[in-house]
Scaffold this motif. Structure first.
Motif, mmCIF file in Angstrom:
data_model
loop_
_atom_site.group_PDB
_atom_site.id
_atom_site.type_symbol
_atom_site.label_atom_id
_atom_site.label_comp_id
_atom_site.label_asym_id
_atom_site.label_seq_id
_atom_site.Cartn_x
_atom_site.Cartn_y
_atom_site.Cartn_z
ATOM 1 N N HIS A 1 -3.362 54.851 -31.837
ATOM 2 C CA HIS A 1 -4.774 55.229 -31.766
ATOM 3 C C HIS A 1 -5.660 54.055 -32.188
ATOM 4 O O HIS A 1 -6.668 53.751 -31.514
ATOM 5 N N GLY A 2 -5.294 53.390 -33.270
ATOM 6 C CA GLY A 2 -6.084 52.255 -33.732
ATOM 7 C C GLY A 2 -6.067 51.103 -32.742
ATOM 8 O O GLY A 2 -7.112 50.501 -32.449
ATOM 9 N N ASP A 3 -4.887 50.791 -32.207
ATOM 10 C CA ASP A 3 -4.757 49.668 -31.268
ATOM 11 C C ASP A 3 -5.554 49.924 -29.987
ATOM 12 O O ASP A 3 -6.250 49.034 -29.490
ATOM 13 N N LEU A 4 -5.446 51.128 -29.444
ATOM 14 C CA LEU A 4 -6.142 51.438 -28.190
ATOM 15 C C LEU A 4 -7.643 51.564 -28.393
ATOM 16 O O LEU A 4 -8.436 51.181 -27.516
ATOM 17 N N THR A 5 -8.062 52.078 -29.544
ATOM 18 C CA THR A 5 -9.492 52.174 -29.832
ATOM 19 C C THR A 5 -10.105 50.780 -29.903
ATOM 20 O O THR A 5 -11.195 50.532 -29.367
ATOM 21 N N GLU A 6 -9.397 49.855 -30.561
ATOM 22 C CA GLU A 6 -9.885 48.474 -30.631
ATOM 23 C C GLU A 6 -9.972 47.856 -29.237
ATOM 24 O O GLU A 6 -10.950 47.176 -28.903
ATOM 25 N N PHE A 7 -8.953 48.080 -28.424
ATOM 26 C CA PHE A 7 -8.914 47.521 -27.078
ATOM 27 C C PHE A 7 -10.061 48.061 -26.223
ATOM 28 O O PHE A 7 -10.786 47.297 -25.572
ATOM 29 N N LEU A 8 -10.232 49.371 -26.223
ATOM 30 C CA LEU A 8 -11.273 49.983 -25.407
ATOM 31 C C LEU A 8 -12.673 49.588 -25.893
ATOM 32 O O LEU A 8 -13.585 49.378 -25.085
ATOM 33 N N SER A 9 -12.833 49.460 -27.199
ATOM 34 C CA SER A 9 -14.123 49.037 -27.752
ATOM 35 C C SER A 9 -14.436 47.602 -27.337
ATOM 36 O O SER A 9 -15.581 47.272 -26.992
ATOM 37 N N PHE A 10 -13.422 46.744 -27.369
ATOM 38 C CA PHE A 10 -13.641 45.360 -26.949
ATOM 39 C C PHE A 10 -14.072 45.310 -25.484
ATOM 40 O O PHE A 10 -14.997 44.573 -25.121
ATOM 41 N N MET A 11 -13.382 46.066 -24.631
ATOM 42 C CA MET A 11 -13.709 46.032 -23.207
ATOM 43 C C MET A 11 -15.129 46.511 -22.952
ATOM 44 O O MET A 11 -15.824 46.005 -22.055
ATOM 45 N N THR A 12 -15.603 47.462 -23.732
ATOM 46 C CA THR A 12 -16.978 47.931 -23.595
ATOM 47 C C THR A 12 -17.962 46.800 -23.906
ATOM 48 O O THR A 12 -18.913 46.562 -23.160
ATOM 49 N N LEU A 13 -17.715 46.087 -25.000
ATOM 50 C CA LEU A 13 -18.594 44.969 -25.370
ATOM 51 C C LEU A 13 -18.441 43.804 -24.403
ATOM 52 O O LEU A 13 -19.422 43.139 -24.036
ATOM 53 N N HIS A 14 -17.208 43.538 -23.994
ATOM 54 C CA HIS A 14 -16.923 42.407 -23.104
ATOM 55 C C HIS A 14 -17.583 42.597 -21.738
ATOM 56 O O HIS A 14 -18.140 41.650 -21.166
ATOM 57 N N LYS A 15 -17.542 43.812 -21.242
ATOM 58 C CA LYS A 15 -18.109 44.106 -19.925
ATOM 59 C C LYS A 15 -19.595 44.435 -19.988
ATOM 60 O O LYS A 15 -20.295 44.409 -18.975
ATOM 61 N N GLY A 16 -20.065 44.785 -21.199
ATOM 62 C CA GLY A 16 -21.467 45.130 -21.340
ATOM 63 C C GLY A 16 -21.819 46.497 -20.796
ATOM 64 O O GLY A 16 -22.989 46.777 -20.506
ATOM 65 N N GLU A 17 -20.835 47.341 -20.633
ATOM 66 C CA GLU A 17 -21.077 48.694 -20.146
ATOM 67 C C GLU A 17 -19.990 49.622 -20.667
ATOM 68 O O GLU A 17 -18.908 49.179 -21.032
ATOM 69 N N SER A 18 -20.313 50.909 -20.702
ATOM 70 C CA SER A 18 -19.336 51.891 -21.145
ATOM 71 C C SER A 18 -18.141 51.892 -20.208
ATOM 72 O O SER A 18 -18.290 51.966 -18.986
ATOM 73 N N GLN A 19 -16.952 51.805 -20.786
ATOM 74 C CA GLN A 19 -15.743 51.722 -19.978
ATOM 75 C C GLN A 19 -15.180 53.113 -19.696
ATOM 76 O O GLN A 19 -14.289 53.600 -20.380
ATOM 77 N N GLY A 20 -15.725 53.733 -18.658
ATOM 78 C CA GLY A 20 -15.172 54.994 -18.192
ATOM 79 C C GLY A 20 -13.862 54.740 -17.482
ATOM 80 O O GLY A 20 -13.376 53.608 -17.418
ATOM 81 N N LEU A 21 -13.298 55.770 -16.908
ATOM 82 C CA LEU A 21 -11.994 55.601 -16.267
ATOM 83 C C LEU A 21 -12.070 54.657 -15.074
ATOM 84 O O LEU A 21 -11.126 53.898 -14.814
ATOM 85 N N GLY A 22 -13.188 54.684 -14.344
ATOM 86 C CA GLY A 22 -13.336 53.791 -13.190
ATOM 87 C C GLY A 22 -13.234 52.324 -13.580
ATOM 88 O O GLY A 22 -12.375 51.583 -13.073
ATOM 89 N N PRO A 23 -14.091 51.842 -14.510
ATOM 90 C CA PRO A 23 -13.998 50.438 -14.940
ATOM 91 C C PRO A 23 -12.652 50.080 -15.565
ATOM 92 O O PRO A 23 -12.174 48.961 -15.414
ATOM 93 N N LEU A 24 -12.031 51.036 -16.250
ATOM 94 C CA LEU A 24 -10.741 50.756 -16.883
ATOM 95 C C LEU A 24 -9.657 50.471 -15.854
ATOM 96 O O LEU A 24 -8.697 49.746 -16.132
ATOM 97 N N THR A 25 -9.801 51.034 -14.669
ATOM 98 C CA THR A 25 -8.801 50.791 -13.626
ATOM 99 C C THR A 25 -8.992 49.438 -12.952
ATOM 100 O O THR A 25 -8.143 49.028 -12.161
ATOM 101 N N ARG A 26 -10.091 48.754 -13.287
ATOM 102 C CA ARG A 26 -10.380 47.474 -12.635
ATOM 103 C C ARG A 26 -10.332 46.297 -13.605
ATOM 104 O O ARG A 26 -10.896 45.243 -13.349
ATOM 105 N N ILE A 27 -9.672 46.460 -14.730
ATOM 106 C CA ILE A 27 -9.547 45.370 -15.698
ATOM 107 C C ILE A 27 -8.694 44.257 -15.086
ATOM 108 O O ILE A 27 -7.657 44.510 -14.481
ATOM 109 N N SER A 28 -9.150 43.021 -15.246
ATOM 110 C CA SER A 28 -8.494 41.867 -14.617
ATOM 111 C C SER A 28 -7.651 41.081 -15.614
ATOM 112 O O SER A 28 -7.701 41.326 -16.827
ATOM 113 N N VAL A 29 -6.910 40.134 -15.091
ATOM 114 C CA VAL A 29 -6.120 39.238 -15.939
ATOM 115 C C VAL A 29 -7.038 38.472 -16.882
ATOM 116 O O VAL A 29 -6.719 38.262 -18.061
#
Length: 304
Positions: A32-60
């Motif tokens: 839970h802690g590891d995934l929460t950190e990951f998802l929170s980072f992606m939200t800040l990194h992308k500058g938008e809320s990471q719903g399921l759609g954006p999560l499926t398009r994460i790049s290398v």
């Protein structure tokens, strides 16, 4: 901020890991802690809320950015590898559920790190620890408690969490204990007379009544004994004996495995006693040189 859809997916995945994978509570908390950190980072990194759609398009590139950010916060290679493993497990499940290609995540390589081999004590040092640990407390029942715990770690090869997870109903200790280890895997462990006697001495002195549903090993206030207390007692003991900092409670379990193998024990049987899923893990737990391993192999598996 994690989107409601991502948070719901995470909770659903954790529930599946508990129900179907048999993951322990400590493992689920780490996930839970590891995934929460990951998802929170992606939200800040992308500058938008990471719903399921954006999560499926994460790049290398996104994955590399997360790893660089995590390392930059002082997370070591071993811990980052663990976090990446959790992310990959989640994405395998999410990809199957949402029908997308998770290659960008699953192809991310974990950082290399050198595995630290366990450092067991020699037999004389292990006996000295058992004889000395009860002297670290001026309260007789506390000293007897600490001796009983350490005797179980060394005499039965238990993890500290397994020993402290025993309840009142488990005493008096039977000839064999059924231990529920990592991943919900059950194993049968023989109980030495010395361990059974040490636990009984502790129970006879303990001022707190034994309750079937209560902890077997209690702290001074009556609650379940904390692993930190045992680690502190071991620290005092090793300082008194002049032992290295590697003489921890877990080192007693390492010593159990090593000394059994030195005495000619079968590696596969030791694997079962320790509850290891892989034989290679058991080999890493033993500090026996290659020549000794080959000697045991040749005696237990003679060539035709």
């Amino acid at each position: 901020m994690i989107s409601p859809a991502a948070a719901d997916a995470l909770e659903t995945w954790l529930a599946s890991q508990s129900a179907l994978g048999g993951a322990a509570q400590n493992t689920l908390t780490a996930y839970h802690g590891d995934l929460t950190e990951f998802l929170s980072f992606m939200t800040l990194h992308k500058g938008e809320s990471q719903g399921l759609g954006p999560l499926t398009r994460i790049s290398v590139t996104d994955m590399r950015a997360w790893m660089a950010f995590t390392r930059g916060n002082g997370v070591g290679a071993r811990s980052l590898a663990r976090k990446l493993s959790a992310v990959k497990s989640f994405y395998r499940w999410l990809a199957e559920r949402e029908s997308f290609d998770p290659t960008a995540v699953l192809s991310t390589r974990a950082p290399k790190f050198q595995k630290k081999l366990p450092r067991p004590l020699d037999q004389d040092a292990a006996r000295a620890v058992i004889d000395t640990v009860e002297l670290q407390s001026e309260t007789p029942w506390v000293g007897a408690r600490d001796m009983a715990v350490v005797t179980l770690l060394y005499g039965c090869g238990l993890r500290i969490s397994e020993a402290l997870g025993l309840d009142g109903r488990d005493a008096p200790l039977p000839a064999v204990l059924r231990i529920l280890g990592k991943g919900g895997k059950e194993r049968v462990v023989p109980v030495l007379d010395a361990a059974r006697d040490a636990v009984q001495v502790y129970l006879d002195l303990c001022p707190h009544p034994k309750e079937d549903d209560g902890p077997l090993f209690r702290g001074v206030r009556g609650g379940r004994l904390s692993p930190r207390i045992v680690s502190g007692v071991m620290e005092k003991t090793r300082m008194q004996l002049g032992l290295p900092s590697t003489a921890t409670p877990h080192a007693m379990r390492h010593s159990f495995a090593t000394h059994l193998l030195e005495a000619g024990g079968d590696l596969r049987a030791i694997q079962e006693l320790l509850g290891h899923a892989s034989l290679s893990t058991t080999q890493a737990y033993t500090a026996v040189d290659t020549a000794r391993l080959m000697d045991v192999y040749n005696r237990t598996h003679p060539k035709a």
